[in-house]
Design a protein around this motif. Structure first.
Motif, short mmCIF file in Angstrom:
data_model
loop_
_atom_site.label_atom_id
_atom_site.label_comp_id
_atom_site.label_asym_id
_atom_site.label_seq_id
_atom_site.Cartn_x
_atom_site.Cartn_y
_atom_site.Cartn_z
N LEU A 195 0.96 -1.35 0.12
CA LEU A 195 0.00 0.04 0.02
C LEU A 195 1.14 1.37 -0.14
N ILE A 200 -9.56 4.20 4.86
CA ILE A 200 -8.64 5.29 4.87
C ILE A 200 -9.50 6.66 5.16
N TYR A 241 -5.38 8.26 -3.51
CA TYR A 241 -5.89 6.78 -3.24
C TYR A 241 -7.01 6.41 -4.24
N TRP A 286 -12.36 0.31 0.68
CA TRP A 286 -11.97 -0.28 -0.37
C TRP A 286 -11.88 -1.77 -0.23
N PHE A 329 -4.96 4.42 8.53
CA PHE A 329 -5.30 3.20 7.57
C PHE A 329 -5.66 1.93 8.26
N MET A 369 1.28 7.91 0.32
CA MET A 369 1.22 9.17 -0.67
C MET A 369 2.21 10.16 -0.24
N THR A 402 -4.72 5.60 -7.32
CA THR A 402 -3.82 4.55 -6.92
C THR A 402 -4.30 3.26 -6.71
N LEU A 403 -5.02 3.01 -5.87
CA LEU A 403 -5.52 1.89 -5.43
C LEU A 403 -6.39 0.96 -6.52
#
Length: 125
Positions: free
Chosen positions: A36, A103, A77, A94, A120, A39, A80-81
């Motif tokens: 993970l 998050i 996120y 997520w 997180f 950032m 990105t995720l």
């Protein structure tokens, strides 16, 4: 003179490291979750993660902070995720392969000392 210069450089570095010499984790990944990404602009203390491995799956609670807006964190996120196999599962949530990730970002402090704290939480579904 060299001793004074060495002390002038070393003392701020030691103070920045905090108790026990455990400084912030370098940018890269969220502590406790090796896949993970953290950032850019966020830093996580070395002891920011609590990890439990259970037969049902892993539980990880981790934190990071920085002078980044909550909106920028959400956007990072969100972009990105999905590239890492995560799919949206609600507000700030997520899901991926039997795991769920939450998050949350909140502003902490006042004025110029305010930073955003990001939590997180990774759990089995």
């Amino acid at each position: 003179m060299r001793l004074v210069l060495a002390a002038a450089v070393s003392i701020p570095l030691l103070l920045a490291a905090g108790p026990g010499g455990a400084g912030p984790v370098e940018p890269g990944f969220v502590p406790g979750v090796e896949d993970l990404p953290l950032m850019p602009g966020l830093m996580a203390p070395a002891n920011a993660a609590v990890v439990f491995d259970q037969p049902e799956g892993r539980i990880v609670e981790s934190a990071a902070q920085g002078d980044v807006s909550a909106a920028a964190i959400t956007a990072f996120y969100a972009q990105t995720l999905p590239q890492l196999g995560w799919r949206p599962a609600g507000n700030d949530r997520w899901a991926r392969e039997g795991e769920r990730l939450e998050i949350t970002a909140t502003r902490d402090g006042m004025g110029s000392r305010a930073e955003t704290v990001v939590h997180f939480i990774l759990r089995p579904q």
